[in-house]
Design a protein around this motif. Sequence first.
Motif, PDB file in Angstrom:
ATOM      1  N   ILE A 131     -28.368  -7.917  60.706  1.00 48.13           N
ATOM      2  CA  ILE A 131     -29.138  -6.933  61.475  1.00 48.13           C
ATOM      3  C   ILE A 131     -29.815  -5.932  60.551  1.00 48.13           C
ATOM      4  N   ALA A 132     -29.100  -5.493  59.497  1.00 51.59           N
ATOM      5  CA  ALA A 132     -29.697  -4.546  58.551  1.00 51.59           C
ATOM      6  C   ALA A 132     -30.920  -5.164  57.876  1.00 51.59           C
ATOM      7  N   LYS A 133     -30.821  -6.434  57.509  1.00 49.76           N
ATOM      8  CA  LYS A 133     -31.949  -7.120  56.891  1.00 49.76           C
ATOM      9  C   LYS A 133     -33.109  -7.230  57.861  1.00 49.76           C
ATOM     10  N   HIS A 134     -32.794  -7.505  59.107  1.00 49.28           N
ATOM     11  CA  HIS A 134     -33.823  -7.646  60.139  1.00 49.28           C
ATOM     12  C   HIS A 134     -34.634  -6.363  60.283  1.00 49.28           C
ATOM     13  N   TYR A 135     -33.972  -5.217  60.304  1.00 47.72           N
ATOM     14  CA  TYR A 135     -34.665  -3.965  60.505  1.00 47.72           C
ATOM     15  C   TYR A 135     -35.234  -3.379  59.223  1.00 47.72           C
ATOM     16  N   ALA A 136     -34.779  -3.900  58.068  1.00 52.93           N
ATOM     17  CA  ALA A 136     -35.358  -3.451  56.795  1.00 52.93           C
ATOM     18  C   ALA A 136     -36.737  -4.030  56.588  1.00 52.93           C
ATOM     19  N   GLU A 137     -36.996  -5.186  57.213  1.00 52.89           N
ATOM     20  CA  GLU A 137     -38.293  -5.830  57.078  1.00 52.89           C
ATOM     21  C   GLU A 137     -39.317  -5.046  57.912  1.00 52.89           C
TER      22      GLU A 137
END
Length: 325
Positions: free
Chosen positions: A316-322
């Motif tokens: 989820i963190a990776k998803h929203y970092a993009e």
Amino acid sequence: MRADRLVSLVLLLRRHGRLSATALARELEVSTRTVLRDIDALSAAGVPVYAERGRHGGFALLPGFQTELTGLNHDEALALLVAGSRRGAQVFGLGSALASAMLKVVDALPESYRATAAGAAERLLIEPETDLLSRRVVAEEVPDAVVAEIRRAVFAGRKLRIHYAAANQAAKWRTVDPIGLVTVRGQGYLLATREGEDRTYRLSRVRVAEELAEPAQRPDRVDLGRAWQERSTRFRTGGDQVTVLARVHPKRREDLVDTALAVLAESTDADGWLRVEATFQDTRHAAWAMWQLAASAEALEPQWLRSALHERATTIAKHYAESGG
């Protein structure tokens, strides 16, 4: 069935004064064509019902018309017995019977009490469809024909054949001895025995039900509350349950406890956080419960749960970092 519907139609007109064919059809859960046929039948039987034309027209009874057709049938009386929860009546396939019964009860009241009763009813709301957080309470859908067949077998004391789909399994035929029906938070259950062993079946998973002629093998009397409690206890202590050791902020303790099957141990750490050992139904249940608490809790054991939560958080963190786009 039609006789009951005709009585309900008369009582609706007595209560509301005038209703359109569309409104009557909605209340009686039939088509407008059926309503018009019923109106003709009432007129032929001498009931003074007439039509008013125009935008606000509809059907009405001549002023002062009285009827003594207020006797409750079996299903209506049964619906009143479970009317403490309207959702319970819906789960057991008695929703329309409850509506019809309440019309008859109101009609049977002395004239001086009707207005008072109607006014009081407007100030009571029992189990609305959403709570204060707008979370919708979803009652399971069970076809009326299915639950009616199950209900008949339960009351008649006869064996029942059901086409039942257990969780993550294809539907199979089973012949059971029904004991009783239970509704919990909008979900209905059939308590039964099969080859002498206790069984609990979720009504929404019954695809087809057939009442058999053979008498059911069951006790003459049963404490349904106790039977449900015993089965609930076995459910909580059996199956693929997992035990979790977690740290949780005191303000979120109840959130954790409410989702767990049982709390085995509890202590307070030096920083004021609580250390709780609790059991959950399975791995999916444990992961879901801990995830709901976000940063207000930390799973200490088992390691697979820590890894699962870490992987989900990383994704989820990776998803929203993009960057969005």
